[in-house]
Design an enzyme around this catalytic site. Structure first.
Site, PDB file in Angstrom:
ATOM      1  N   ARG A   1      13.206   5.029  12.408  1.00 48.59           N
ATOM      2  CA  ARG A   1      11.961   5.797  12.373  1.00 48.59           C
ATOM      3  C   ARG A   1      11.113   5.514  13.624  1.00 48.59           C
ATOM      4  NH1 ARG A   1       9.316   5.157   6.703  1.00 48.59           N
ATOM      5  NH2 ARG A   1       8.150   6.958   7.510  1.00 48.59           N
TER       6      ARG A   1
ATOM      7  N   ALA B   1       3.161  -0.586   4.896  1.00 48.28           N
ATOM      8  CA  ALA B   1       2.687  -0.613   6.291  1.00 48.28           C
ATOM      9  C   ALA B   1       2.195  -1.994   6.719  1.00 48.28           C
ATOM     10  CB  ALA B   1       1.582   0.422   6.468  1.00 48.28           C
TER      11      ALA B   1
ATOM     12  N   HIS C   1      12.768  -2.476   2.267  1.00 49.64           N
ATOM     13  CA  HIS C   1      12.167  -1.189   2.628  1.00 49.64           C
ATOM     14  C   HIS C   1      13.069  -0.092   2.101  1.00 49.64           C
ATOM     15  CE1 HIS C   1       9.240  -3.005   5.289  1.00 49.64           C
ATOM     16  NE2 HIS C   1      10.216  -3.802   5.677  1.00 49.64           N
ATOM     17  N   LEU C   2      12.460   0.923   1.518  1.00 49.92           N
ATOM     18  CA  LEU C   2      13.245   2.049   1.007  1.00 49.92           C
ATOM     19  C   LEU C   2      13.930   2.786   2.147  1.00 49.92           C
ATOM     20  CD1 LEU C   2      10.347   3.036  -1.286  1.00 49.92           C
ATOM     21  CD2 LEU C   2      12.634   2.683  -2.210  1.00 49.92           C
ATOM     22  N   SER C   3      13.167   3.022   3.218  1.00 49.95           N
ATOM     23  CA  SER C   3      13.707   3.777   4.357  1.00 49.95           C
ATOM     24  C   SER C   3      14.290   2.806   5.388  1.00 49.95           C
ATOM     25  CB  SER C   3      12.585   4.599   4.998  1.00 49.95           C
ATOM     26  OG  SER C   3      11.579   3.741   5.522  1.00 49.95           O
TER      27      SER C   3
ATOM     28  N   GLU D   1      12.724  -9.257   1.887  1.00 51.37           N
ATOM     29  CA  GLU D   1      11.903  -8.092   2.236  1.00 51.37           C
ATOM     30  C   GLU D   1      12.744  -6.827   2.016  1.00 51.37           C
ATOM     31  OE1 GLU D   1      10.803  -8.299   6.356  1.00 51.37           O
ATOM     32  OE2 GLU D   1       9.887  -6.301   6.381  1.00 51.37           O
TER      33      GLU D   1
ATOM     34  N   ARG E   1       7.325   1.150  13.544  1.00 45.29           N
ATOM     35  CA  ARG E   1       7.872   0.593  12.293  1.00 45.29           C
ATOM     36  C   ARG E   1       9.029  -0.377  12.559  1.00 45.29           C
ATOM     37  NH1 ARG E   1       5.545   3.906   8.223  1.00 45.29           N
ATOM     38  NH2 ARG E   1       5.161   5.987   9.029  1.00 45.29           N
TER      39      ARG E   1
ATOM     40  N   HIS F   1       4.118  -4.180   9.270  1.00 44.93           N
ATOM     41  CA  HIS F   1       4.013  -3.992  10.722  1.00 44.93           C
ATOM     42  C   HIS F   1       2.710  -4.534  11.300  1.00 44.93           C
ATOM     43  CE1 HIS F   1       7.216  -1.427   9.449  1.00 44.93           C
ATOM     44  NE2 HIS F   1       6.394  -0.561   8.863  1.00 44.93           N
TER      45      HIS F   1
ATOM     46  N   ARG G   1       5.184  10.998  -2.794  1.00 44.50           N
ATOM     47  CA  ARG G   1       4.922  10.707  -1.379  1.00 44.50           C
ATOM     48  C   ARG G   1       6.185  10.925  -0.541  1.00 44.50           C
ATOM     49  NH1 ARG G   1       4.658   4.598   1.110  1.00 44.50           N
ATOM     50  NH2 ARG G   1       4.048   5.235   3.196  1.00 44.50           N
TER      51      ARG G   1
ATOM     52  N   TYR H   1      11.250   8.777   1.051  1.00 44.85           N
ATOM     53  CA  TYR H   1      11.200   7.655   0.097  1.00 44.85           C
ATOM     54  C   TYR H   1      11.872   7.926  -1.251  1.00 44.85           C
ATOM     55  CZ  TYR H   1       7.818   5.885   3.465  1.00 44.85           C
ATOM     56  OH  TYR H   1       7.221   5.443   4.616  1.00 44.85           O
TER      57      TYR H   1
ATOM     58  N   PRO I   1       0.796  -1.225   0.000  1.00 43.26           N
ATOM     59  CA  PRO I   1       0.000   0.000   0.000  1.00 43.26           C
ATOM     60  C   PRO I   1       0.834   1.282   0.000  1.00 43.26           C
ATOM     61  CG  PRO I   1      -0.098  -1.083   2.138  1.00 43.26           C
ATOM     62  CD  PRO I   1       0.551  -2.052   1.194  1.00 43.26           C
ATOM     63  N   ASN I   2       0.320   2.229  -0.758  1.00 40.35           N
ATOM     64  CA  ASN I   2       0.876   3.594  -0.870  1.00 40.35           C
ATOM     65  C   ASN I   2       2.179   3.664  -1.665  1.00 40.35           C
ATOM     66  OD1 ASN I   2      -1.198   4.893   0.704  1.00 40.35           O
ATOM     67  ND2 ASN I   2      -0.334   3.814   2.448  1.00 40.35           N
TER      68      ASN I   2
ATOM     69  N   ASN J   1       8.158  -5.414  -0.852  1.00 37.61           N
ATOM     70  CA  ASN J   1       8.089  -4.279   0.067  1.00 37.61           C
ATOM     71  C   ASN J   1       6.625  -4.211   0.491  1.00 37.61           C
ATOM     72  OD1 ASN J   1       7.891  -1.931   1.461  1.00 37.61           O
ATOM     73  ND2 ASN J   1       9.062  -0.687   0.002  1.00 37.61           N
TER      74      ASN J   1
END
Ligand code: DQA
Length: 152
Positions: free
Chosen positions: A110, A80, A103-105, A101, A114, A83, A21, A26, A13-14, A77
């Site tokens: 954070r 959300a 994740h960009l960040s 898996e 997360r 989590h 965004r 990101y 999502p997103n 990826n």
């Protein structure tokens, strides 16, 4: 010559909003840019890359279940859902495919919510904090593993 192993790249999502965004978190590349780089890099590595994105947990679960039929590995990826989603974790465990898996960040730098990922419990490896390069590194690792498997 052996058939190129098929790798499914899933974005949750997103992630369809990438580029506009929170670019400070990101990056400025769109999902289309990232998918194009993955297709190009996959081809160079001898992988047949199949990219999909969904905002729906059920659709992601369905794709992971179906991956057993024609794919040799998954790069995901989960956004959300990392989590929150026991359903995605269970689908990965049921699929029994190599899975990385991404994740960009750097999720560990954070907010505390997360820091935990259900998906990590089912993943072979996790790459985070390297932006879109993480997907390409996941493909490098997938190629080493899948092409070595073909040779044995
Ligand atoms: C993300 C990190 C998640 O916490 C967040 O919900 C996302 C993107 C990342 O790529 O850094 O949607 O998975």
């Amino acid at each position: 010559m052996a058939k190129a192993p098929k790798v499914l790249i899933l974005n949750g999502p997103n992630l369809n909003m990438l580029g506009s965004r929170q670019p400070d978190v990101y990056g400025r590349e769109s999902l289309d840019d990232i998918e194009k780089s993955c297709l190009r890099h996959g081809k160079d590595l001898g992988l047949d890359v199949d990219c999909r994105q969904s905002n729906s947990e059920g659709e992601l679960v369905g794709w992971i279940q179906a991956a057993r039929e024609g794919h040799s590995g998954i790069v995901i990826n989960p956004g959300a859902y990392s989590h929150t989603s026991i359903a995605i974790m269970d689908a990965i465990l049921a699929a029994g495919l190599p899975l990385i898996e991404v994740h960009l960040s750097n999720i560990h730098r954070r907010e505390a919510f997360r820091h935990h990922s259900y998906v990590s419990k089912a993943a072979d490896a996790v790459i985070c904090g390297l932006g879109s390069q993480g997907y390409l590194m996941a493909l490098d690792a997938m190629a080493r593993r899948l092409i070595a498997e073909q040779e044995t």
